[in-house]
Design an enzyme around this catalytic site. Sequence first.
Site, PDB file in Angstrom:
ATOM      1  N   HIS A   1     -89.300 -48.345 -10.709  1.00 33.77           N
ATOM      2  CA  HIS A   1     -89.098 -49.599  -9.958  1.00 33.77           C
ATOM      3  C   HIS A   1     -90.446 -50.314  -9.815  1.00 33.77           C
ATOM      4  O   HIS A   1     -91.484 -49.663  -9.655  1.00 33.77           O
ATOM      5  CB  HIS A   1     -88.505 -49.284  -8.581  1.00 33.77           C
ATOM      6  CG  HIS A   1     -88.014 -50.524  -7.900  1.00 33.77           C
ATOM      7  ND1 HIS A   1     -88.860 -51.380  -7.246  1.00 33.77           N
ATOM      8  CD2 HIS A   1     -86.789 -51.072  -7.818  1.00 33.77           C
ATOM      9  CE1 HIS A   1     -88.160 -52.412  -6.775  1.00 33.77           C
ATOM     10  NE2 HIS A   1     -86.900 -52.238  -7.108  1.00 33.77           N
TER      11      HIS A   1
ATOM     12  N   GLU B   1     -85.554 -56.329 -13.813  1.00 35.89           N
ATOM     13  CA  GLU B   1     -85.795 -56.912 -12.494  1.00 35.89           C
ATOM     14  C   GLU B   1     -87.076 -57.743 -12.529  1.00 35.89           C
ATOM     15  O   GLU B   1     -88.177 -57.172 -12.420  1.00 35.89           O
ATOM     16  CB  GLU B   1     -85.959 -55.807 -11.443  1.00 35.89           C
ATOM     17  CG  GLU B   1     -84.761 -54.900 -11.307  1.00 35.89           C
ATOM     18  CD  GLU B   1     -84.712 -54.224  -9.933  1.00 35.89           C
ATOM     19  OE1 GLU B   1     -83.719 -54.423  -9.245  1.00 35.89           O
ATOM     20  OE2 GLU B   1     -85.679 -53.556  -9.554  1.00 35.89           O
TER      21      GLU B   1
ATOM     22  N   ASN C   1     -79.764 -50.279  -4.146  1.00 34.06           N
ATOM     23  CA  ASN C   1     -81.064 -49.649  -3.915  1.00 34.06           C
ATOM     24  C   ASN C   1     -81.451 -49.918  -2.463  1.00 34.06           C
ATOM     25  O   ASN C   1     -81.866 -51.020  -2.131  1.00 34.06           O
ATOM     26  CB  ASN C   1     -82.116 -50.222  -4.883  1.00 34.06           C
ATOM     27  CG  ASN C   1     -83.492 -49.622  -4.648  1.00 34.06           C
ATOM     28  OD1 ASN C   1     -83.643 -48.689  -3.859  1.00 34.06           O
ATOM     29  ND2 ASN C   1     -84.497 -50.158  -5.318  1.00 34.06           N
TER      30      ASN C   1
ATOM     31  N   GLY D   1     -86.484 -59.760  -3.653  1.00 34.55           N
ATOM     32  CA  GLY D   1     -86.675 -59.989  -2.219  1.00 34.55           C
ATOM     33  C   GLY D   1     -87.159 -61.390  -1.888  1.00 34.55           C
ATOM     34  O   GLY D   1     -87.551 -61.663  -0.752  1.00 34.55           O
TER      35      GLY D   1
ATOM     36  N   GLU E   1     -91.786 -51.738  -7.424  1.00 33.34           N
ATOM     37  CA  GLU E   1     -92.530 -51.411  -6.193  1.00 33.34           C
ATOM     38  C   GLU E   1     -93.310 -50.111  -6.369  1.00 33.34           C
ATOM     39  O   GLU E   1     -94.430 -49.982  -5.879  1.00 33.34           O
ATOM     40  CB  GLU E   1     -91.553 -51.331  -5.008  1.00 33.34           C
ATOM     41  CG  GLU E   1     -91.079 -52.722  -4.605  1.00 33.34           C
ATOM     42  CD  GLU E   1     -89.674 -52.781  -4.032  1.00 33.34           C
ATOM     43  OE1 GLU E   1     -89.125 -51.743  -3.639  1.00 33.34           O
ATOM     44  OE2 GLU E   1     -89.120 -53.908  -4.010  1.00 33.34           O
TER      45      GLU E   1
HETATM   46  P1  13P Z   1     -83.439 -57.617  -3.800  1.00 30.53           P
HETATM   47  O1  13P Z   1     -81.976 -57.564  -4.191  1.00 30.53           O
HETATM   48  O2  13P Z   1     -83.661 -57.417  -2.335  1.00 30.53           O
HETATM   49  O3  13P Z   1     -84.122 -58.816  -4.369  1.00 30.53           O
HETATM   50  O4  13P Z   1     -84.120 -56.328  -4.483  1.00 30.53           O
HETATM   51  C1  13P Z   1     -83.937 -56.123  -5.839  1.00 30.53           C
HETATM   52  C2  13P Z   1     -84.441 -54.775  -6.173  1.00 30.53           C
HETATM   53  O5  13P Z   1     -85.635 -54.545  -6.180  1.00 30.53           O
HETATM   54  C3  13P Z   1     -83.447 -53.721  -6.453  1.00 30.53           C
HETATM   55  O6  13P Z   1     -84.069 -52.595  -6.991  1.00 30.53           O
END
Ligand code: 13P
Length: 253
Positions: free
Chosen positions: A97, A169, A9, A175, A99
């Site tokens: 997602h 997730e 992603n 992140g 976010e």
């Molecule tokens: P990271 O691997 O940067 O923690 O992000 C995970 C993510 O949100 C993938 O969709």
Amino acid sequence: MRKQIAAANWKMNCTFQEGEKLMDNILEANISLSDHQLAIFAVPFPYLLMTRSAVELEKNYFVAAQNCHHQKSGAYTGEISAGMLHSMNINYCVVGHSERREYNAETNTMLAEKVNQCFENFIIPIFCCGEPLNIREAGTQNDYVAAQLKESLFHLPADTIKNIIIAYEPIWAIGTGKTASTAQAQEIHQYLRSVIAGQYGEEIANEIPILYGGSVKANNAKELFSCADVDGGLVGGASLIAAEFIEIIKALK
Ligand code: 13P
């Protein structure tokens, strides 16, 4: 064997040229995937065709959009429909997602409509679920993620949901460099599978890949993917570094 998937992603990262180079560098590794293994690249909309061309001749390499709109078409300036993606031969789309849930106010109900749009247009949704830190600290993560599945997916008939990909997730691991332990990942993945089994039966639950996402890196992918109910990863930061993502693809069962 259930499908095992390394999904990148890219989020809102990379210039077009950086994206081209990243794809070149990953594909130069010539990793040949078995029938049950997939590598999927969820790239920004303007890079979909470039990425699709890059993987065209590669077995089991695919491209995904990072989002689609929940309506079929209409006066939604700046939005992209699942039908548009299908017309560009895009086969996968990330839906829900965390976010987008947070910054674009996507609700479980709206995500149910996005999932419908995907399936109506022959696109496999990579449906994201996962709890924020306060829910994990309160120990109510199972109920939280089960509600996400029920409210966005459980209206689907069995022969449709069996094609979905789920990505668990935990928001506290995205992140942050904090990864769920293998025990935490296995426990909640097994739980999610049992929730699906409760609604649709064991056979369907056992067909659906459940990916783990949240600080997956080259150095922890093998251990995470070795869990019985972890079928690969949805990878943010580490998917932007060719050497990292190559190792993550190689870590698939
Ligand atoms: P990271 O691997 O940067 O923690 O992000 C995970 C993510 O949100 C993938 O969709």
